[in-house]
Motif scaffolding. Structure first.
Motif, PDB file in Angstrom:
ATOM      1  N   ASP A 195       0.853  -1.190   0.000  1.00  0.00           N
ATOM      2  CA  ASP A 195       0.000   0.000   0.000  1.00  0.00           C
ATOM      3  C   ASP A 195       0.891   1.244   0.000  1.00  0.00           C
ATOM      4  N   GLU A 196       0.840   1.955  -1.121  1.00  0.00           N
ATOM      5  CA  GLU A 196       1.730   3.097  -1.310  1.00  0.00           C
ATOM      6  C   GLU A 196       1.474   4.219  -0.296  1.00  0.00           C
ATOM      7  N   ALA A 197       0.181   4.491  -0.039  1.00  0.00           N
ATOM      8  CA  ALA A 197      -0.162   5.563   0.901  1.00  0.00           C
ATOM      9  C   ALA A 197       0.327   5.201   2.305  1.00  0.00           C
ATOM     10  N   LYS A 198       0.193   3.932   2.630  1.00  0.00           N
ATOM     11  CA  LYS A 198       0.648   3.465   3.943  1.00  0.00           C
ATOM     12  C   LYS A 198       2.165   3.641   4.061  1.00  0.00           C
ATOM     13  N   GLN A 199       2.863   3.328   2.968  1.00  0.00           N
ATOM     14  CA  GLN A 199       4.321   3.464   3.004  1.00  0.00           C
ATOM     15  C   GLN A 199       4.731   4.931   3.187  1.00  0.00           C
ATOM     16  N   SER A 200       3.987   5.812   2.547  1.00  0.00           N
ATOM     17  CA  SER A 200       4.298   7.227   2.676  1.00  0.00           C
ATOM     18  C   SER A 200       4.133   7.680   4.135  1.00  0.00           C
ATOM     19  N   GLN A 201       3.082   7.193   4.783  1.00  0.00           N
ATOM     20  CA  GLN A 201       2.885   7.516   6.215  1.00  0.00           C
ATOM     21  C   GLN A 201       4.006   6.932   7.058  1.00  0.00           C
ATOM     22  N   GLN A 202       4.420   5.728   6.684  1.00  0.00           N
ATOM     23  CA  GLN A 202       5.498   5.082   7.445  1.00  0.00           C
ATOM     24  C   GLN A 202       6.800   5.878   7.323  1.00  0.00           C
ATOM     25  N   VAL A 203       7.022   6.441   6.148  1.00  0.00           N
ATOM     26  CA  VAL A 203       8.213   7.278   5.962  1.00  0.00           C
ATOM     27  C   VAL A 203       8.124   8.477   6.909  1.00  0.00           C
ATOM     28  N   ASP A 204       6.953   9.123   6.951  1.00  0.00           N
ATOM     29  CA  ASP A 204       6.782  10.282   7.842  1.00  0.00           C
ATOM     30  C   ASP A 204       6.991   9.878   9.301  1.00  0.00           C
ATOM     31  N   THR A 205       6.431   8.719   9.663  1.00  0.00           N
ATOM     32  CA  THR A 205       6.590   8.257  11.052  1.00  0.00           C
ATOM     33  C   THR A 205       8.064   8.014  11.364  1.00  0.00           C
ATOM     34  N   ALA A 206       8.753   7.364  10.431  1.00  0.00           N
ATOM     35  CA  ALA A 206      10.177   7.059  10.652  1.00  0.00           C
ATOM     36  C   ALA A 206      10.958   8.359  10.851  1.00  0.00           C
ATOM     37  N   ILE A 207      10.646   9.345  10.036  1.00  0.00           N
ATOM     38  CA  ILE A 207      11.354  10.631  10.149  1.00  0.00           C
ATOM     39  C   ILE A 207      11.042  11.274  11.503  1.00  0.00           C
ATOM     40  N   SER A 208       9.764  11.210  11.890  1.00  0.00           N
ATOM     41  CA  SER A 208       9.418  11.843  13.174  1.00  0.00           C
ATOM     42  C   SER A 208       9.997  11.063  14.353  1.00  0.00           C
ATOM     43  N   GLU A 209      10.292   9.790  14.141  1.00  0.00           N
ATOM     44  CA  GLU A 209      10.953   9.014  15.214  1.00  0.00           C
ATOM     45  C   GLU A 209      12.460   9.261  15.216  1.00  0.00           C
ATOM     46  N   GLY A 210      12.911  10.127  14.330  1.00  0.00           N
ATOM     47  CA  GLY A 210      14.328  10.511  14.353  1.00  0.00           C
ATOM     48  C   GLY A 210      15.227   9.707  13.424  1.00  0.00           C
ATOM     49  N   ALA A 211      14.641   8.963  12.494  1.00  0.00           N
ATOM     50  CA  ALA A 211      15.495   8.184  11.590  1.00  0.00           C
ATOM     51  C   ALA A 211      16.344   9.134  10.751  1.00  0.00           C
ATOM     52  N   ASN A 212      17.636   8.894  10.712  1.00  0.00           N
ATOM     53  CA  ASN A 212      18.462   9.731   9.838  1.00  0.00           C
ATOM     54  C   ASN A 212      18.918   9.001   8.588  1.00  0.00           C
ATOM     55  N   VAL A 213      18.588   7.711   8.494  1.00  0.00           N
ATOM     56  CA  VAL A 213      18.800   6.962   7.250  1.00  0.00           C
ATOM     57  C   VAL A 213      17.557   6.107   7.005  1.00  0.00           C
ATOM     58  N   LEU A 214      17.057   6.169   5.778  1.00  0.00           N
ATOM     59  CA  LEU A 214      15.912   5.342   5.394  1.00  0.00           C
ATOM     60  C   LEU A 214      16.361   4.334   4.340  1.00  0.00           C
ATOM     61  N   VAL A 215      16.157   3.065   4.636  1.00  0.00           N
ATOM     62  CA  VAL A 215      16.426   2.011   3.656  1.00  0.00           C
ATOM     63  C   VAL A 215      15.053   1.639   3.117  1.00  0.00           C
ATOM     64  N   LEU A 216      14.764   2.144   1.917  1.00  0.00           N
ATOM     65  CA  LEU A 216      13.386   2.140   1.421  1.00  0.00           C
ATOM     66  C   LEU A 216      13.239   1.269   0.177  1.00  0.00           C
TER      67      LEU A 216
END
Ligand code: GAL
Length: 366
Positions: free
Chosen positions: A86-107
């Protein structure tokens, strides 16, 4: 919903972490202080995978990646998400990861062409993005197997198994997955020059075995089973659906036409040994997960990214993205033992269960 954060440093192994390892992390942090993607005392790395119906993601990619990160950086956190296609879900997950302080995303994007906005969000937050397994043109790094070669290898094996004659059904992957287009292009480059005729072609919107089964079942109301002399299935999940449809439509298991696959799933290796699938593509995922972990940790700590990975892969350019490209391997009945078993990807016990014990024995696997 995101899974709970896994705090790798706290997996009950604190006593194993040597003073050396700790000071190495500390030194790197100090050197990179203020660096956008690094300089963090407890770097957080997000792993975002596209779905879980394909067994590789939960069985290999995720655990291997988490293990390697833990090995390379005791102080790093890994947060994991699966998008369930689910693309929309993934986009939210990216936002959540960023707000949790992720400084690297393996996407690993559900939709490679549509993931530019996610990369932008990451960059706005000074986070780096590694496009994992599927290309995102805007990403900082990319790593994958040579996907066009995968498609060529599948088609070459199919044409050969069919003696370069007869009709096939062609089942491709999800159009949103850039790899699917590459597998398809590679396969067409071989099939279109061969004497094999494509009766019908299908782009499976979510790679699902269920859709593959429905498609082939529908085809059986249009064509006689004996008009289908082979099936190009882009992955093992779909190959499973194809076998279910054909046997459900009355084709005996020992009279199935050549069927291709990809991912070296246990069920596919079993079908190959039993003569129900002709081949699969084995992607040794440890090389991909380990390289991703190595690059992610370097970025998270603000270290230099290796131009040659510890797994021995030189950086290259793929569509202007700094990349690491790995080599896929064809698996047939003849080399199961020398590939997935020899590498320890599977043990004989994983494969030789119940009704497959005999086929294993015949292939010299014990
Ligand atoms: C692709 C991936 C393959 C496979 C496929 C679904 O993107 O490269 O290994 O997982 O998705 O089976």
């Amino acid at each position: 919903m995101p899974r709970p954060t896994l705090r790798l440093a706290a997996v009950g192994v604190a006593f194993l972490i040597s003073a050396g390892a700790l000071s190495a992390c500390g030194a790197n942090d100090a050197q990179s202080g203020g660096d956008s993607a690094g300089g963090n005392d407890n770097p957080t790395i997000a792993l975002l995978l596209p779905e879980s119906k394909t067994t590789r993601y939960e069985a290999f990619d995720r655990p291997l990646f988490e293990k390697k990160v833990a090995e390379l950086c005791a102080d790093c956190n890994v947060v994991y998400y699966t998008a369930d296609q689910d693309e929309a879900k993934q986009s939210q997950q990216v936002d959540t990861a960023i707000s949790e302080g992720a400084n690297v995303l393996v996407l690993d994007p559900v939709n490679g062409a549509g993931a530019g906005g996610m990369v932008q969000s990451a960059h706005d937050a000074d986070a780096k993005v590694i496009a994992y397994d599927r290309l995102i043109k805007e990403a900082d790094y990319y790593m994958s197997f040579d996907n066009e070669t995968v498609g060529k290898m599948q088609a070459e094996a199919l044409v050969e198994a069919m003696g370069d004659k007869g009709n096939i059904l062609m089942l491709n992957g999800a159009p949103s997955d850039p790899n699917a287009a590459q597998f398809k292009a590679g396969a067409h480059s071989v099939l279109d020059k061969s004497n094999v005729k494509i009766l019908e072609e299908y782009d499976n919107p979510d790679w699902s075995p269920e859709n593959a089964q429905t498609f082939v079942t529908d085809m059986l109301s249009k064509y006689d089973a004996d008009q289908i002399n082979g099936v190009y299935a882009a992955n093992d999940g779909q190959a499973g659906g194809v076998v279910a449809a054909l046997t459900g439509g009355g084709v005996a298991a020992d009279a199935l036409p050549p069927i291709t696959g990809q991912d070296a799933e246990v069920a596919a290796i079993q079908r190959i040994l039993a003569g129900e699938q002709s081949m699969t593509i084995y992607k040794p995922i440890p090389i991909e997960a380990d390289t991703a972990a190595e690059v992610a940790v370097a970025l998270a700590k603000g270290d230099d990214v290796p131009t040659k990975s510890a797994t021995g892969i030189e950086q290259s350019d793929y569509e202007d993205v700094t990349s690491y490209i790995f080599t896929p391997i064809v698996v047939t009945k003849d080399n199961v033992k020398d590939t997935v078993i020899a590498d320890g990807f599977y043990t004989a016990a994983d494969i030789c269960t119940g009704e497959y014990a005999k086929a294993c024995q015949a292939a010299g696997i014990s």
